[in-house]
Design an enzyme around this catalytic site. Sequence first.
Site, short mmCIF file in Angstrom:
data_model
loop_
_atom_site.label_atom_id
_atom_site.label_comp_id
_atom_site.label_asym_id
_atom_site.label_seq_id
_atom_site.Cartn_x
_atom_site.Cartn_y
_atom_site.Cartn_z
N HIS A 94 0.14 8.57 33.94
CA HIS A 94 1.64 8.57 33.20
C HIS A 94 2.21 9.72 33.94
O HIS A 94 1.93 10.64 34.41
CB HIS A 94 1.03 8.79 31.85
CG HIS A 94 2.48 8.41 31.02
ND1 HIS A 94 3.27 9.25 30.79
CD2 HIS A 94 2.68 7.23 30.43
CE1 HIS A 94 4.21 8.78 30.09
NE2 HIS A 94 3.91 7.30 29.70
N ASP A 111 -1.27 1.75 27.77
CA ASP A 111 -1.52 0.00 27.82
C ASP A 111 -2.99 -0.02 28.02
O ASP A 111 -3.27 -1.60 28.15
CB ASP A 111 -0.72 -0.33 29.16
CG ASP A 111 0.72 -0.22 29.07
OD1 ASP A 111 1.34 -0.50 27.93
OD2 ASP A 111 1.56 0.48 29.80
N1 ACO Z 1 -5.07 4.43 39.50
C1 ACO Z 1 -5.43 5.62 40.78
N2 ACO Z 1 -4.68 6.39 41.41
C2 ACO Z 1 -3.40 6.95 40.80
C3 ACO Z 1 -3.24 5.82 39.65
C4 ACO Z 1 -4.02 4.88 39.20
N3 ACO Z 1 -3.49 4.24 37.89
N4 ACO Z 1 -2.05 6.66 39.07
C5 ACO Z 1 -1.66 7.63 39.93
N5 ACO Z 1 -2.58 7.66 40.82
C6 ACO Z 1 -2.50 8.80 42.00
C7 ACO Z 1 -1.57 8.36 43.04
O1 ACO Z 1 -2.16 7.39 44.00
C8 ACO Z 1 -1.16 9.74 43.42
O2 ACO Z 1 -2.10 10.17 44.49
P1 ACO Z 1 -1.70 11.07 45.57
O3 ACO Z 1 -1.11 12.36 45.05
O4 ACO Z 1 -2.85 11.23 46.43
O5 ACO Z 1 -0.65 10.45 46.54
C9 ACO Z 1 -1.24 10.53 42.36
O6 ACO Z 1 -2.21 9.84 41.52
C10 ACO Z 1 0.32 10.48 41.76
O7 ACO Z 1 0.59 9.32 41.39
P2 ACO Z 1 2.40 9.01 41.25
O8 ACO Z 1 2.45 7.56 41.60
O9 ACO Z 1 3.03 9.96 42.13
O10 ACO Z 1 2.60 9.37 39.77
P3 ACO Z 1 4.02 9.06 39.12
O11 ACO Z 1 3.78 9.86 37.94
O12 ACO Z 1 5.00 8.68 39.75
O13 ACO Z 1 3.43 7.58 38.57
C11 ACO Z 1 2.36 5.70 36.93
C12 ACO Z 1 2.89 7.14 36.95
C13 ACO Z 1 3.51 5.07 37.58
C14 ACO Z 1 2.21 5.25 35.54
C15 ACO Z 1 1.11 5.71 37.61
O14 ACO Z 1 0.12 6.55 37.25
C16 ACO Z 1 0.74 4.17 37.77
O15 ACO Z 1 0.89 3.39 38.82
N6 ACO Z 1 -0.30 3.76 37.05
C17 ACO Z 1 -0.79 2.43 36.59
C18 ACO Z 1 0.29 1.57 36.04
C19 ACO Z 1 0.34 1.73 34.66
O16 ACO Z 1 -0.60 2.09 33.92
N7 ACO Z 1 1.72 2.08 34.05
C20 ACO Z 1 1.86 2.40 32.60
C21 ACO Z 1 2.53 3.65 32.38
S1 ACO Z 1 2.70 3.77 30.66
C22 ACO Z 1 3.96 2.97 30.25
O17 ACO Z 1 4.89 2.53 30.83
C23 ACO Z 1 3.94 2.68 28.64
#
Ligand code: ACO
Length: 426
Positions: A303, A360
């Site tokens: 998140h 979620d």
């Molecule tokens: N699985 C594996 N790795 C992940 C995940 C995941 N679900 N989420 C983040 N990471 C990793 C990224 O690869 C990144 O790694 P790095 O630093 O080595 O490049 C690091 O964690 C940070 O990730 P970002 O995408 O930069 O974090 P951001 O805060 O931008 O993204 C997000 C948050 C979009 C929710 C992300 O965690 C994600 O895509 N999760 C899966 C989708 C999801 O569940 N979304 C629901 C959000 S809650 C809502 O909207 C109600």
Amino acid sequence: MTATINVDGKSGEYPVHAGSIGPEVIDIRKLYGNTGRFTYDPGFTSTAACESKITYIDGDQGVLLHRGYPIEQLAEKSSFLEVAYLLLNGDLPNQAEHDEFKYLITRHTMVHEQLATFYRGFRRDAHPMAIMCGVVGALSAFYHDSTDIHDPKQRVIACHRLIAKMPTIAAMAYKYSVGQPFLYPDNSLSYTGNFLRMTFGVPAEPYVINPVVEDALDKIFILHADHEQNASTSTVRLAGSSGANPFACIAAGIACLWGPAHGGANEAALDMLREIGRPERIPEYVARAKNKDDPFRLMGFGHRVYKNYDPRAKVLGAAATKVLDTLGISDPVLDTARELERVALSDDYFIEKKLYPNVDFYSGIILSAIGFPTSMFTALFALARTTGWIAQWTEMMEDNDQRIGRPRQLYTGHGPRDYVPLDQRG
Ligand code: ACO
């Protein structure tokens, strides 16, 4: 208190504002005028775009408060309608206020009869979110008497209409997709009970509401009601900042919510759990999530704000067990989810990156057990979040500092160059 920012050897003082809780903010509104420089913050990771009194999140501690009340208490003790009142008005209602609000919302549950013909323009296999975007945007063409955003009374009526009509609109999207007749609302039922009946009832027989299902769905609505300045809420505020009417603004919010990184994640999380299928395959998927060369992510994990357990996921994890037990469903997907959570939370990659289950992760399991197809999940999220969107929109409309939202940019394209006629281009 002020912060000093040095640019080109010249220092400038900028006010620092304290909120009631949470980080202070540096007010950089005069930065461009003083220095000719913009700030650069794609994704708004360090930028507060507004002042708000509605919702507070401490992502490191896993805290979510609506008007000061912890989400766990609201989910356990309150109802969705009461939370809607709280978000809109700032305090919990007393009995008379509660009854009046319930009466007002209930009296707006029907939609203009002409709206039903609007649905018939869609293909039967249209995604419910495509229908929701269109139909909610179209409300502005039906309710002209609540689109004058400068009239506080009309704003309140628009809020009530949106909260009241969303269950009807979402249920109609479902009914249309399965080829069953639309059901009119039954105002003797609760907000959530009414939605269940309009979705799963048929005109040919009475619909009996299961109180455990009604309670679980009401909890899901409460847990999705608002979440501060997330992408869709910021979209609603940005659309509203130009003076667009509230129905159009909420349609913009729905469009933003649809994406898999935001509201679409519950659909994606359940699809992923089904694809994993059984706990033995979890290591393969965890390895894929950790592999930099594989775009796969564990859906329902991570998140932008929570770097701790999402408090909403905790409530829903418990509710999932209760609903499945009550309905007598033994879904291997719940075992897979619990095991995936256990494996991920003890894995260094997820620990280091502070990736925890989000709201979620479990909501899809409950919604699926109740009988909703995955394509309806985000539509339910939109139904609930409409309350937060409209509360945030109202707050913005009442804010004297409100101006049209207009982000700046770091331009990296061509400098000025002369037009070359087509026959002279190489
Ligand atoms: N699985 C594996 N790795 C992940 C995940 C995941 N679900 N989420 C983040 N990471 C990793 C990224 O690869 C990144 O790694 P790095 O630093 O080595 O490049 C690091 O964690 C940070 O990730 P970002 O995408 O930069 O974090 P951001 O805060 O931008 O993204 C997000 C948050 C979009 C929710 C992300 O965690 C994600 O895509 N999760 C899966 C989708 C999801 O569940 N979304 C629901 C959000 S809650 C809502 O909207 C109600």
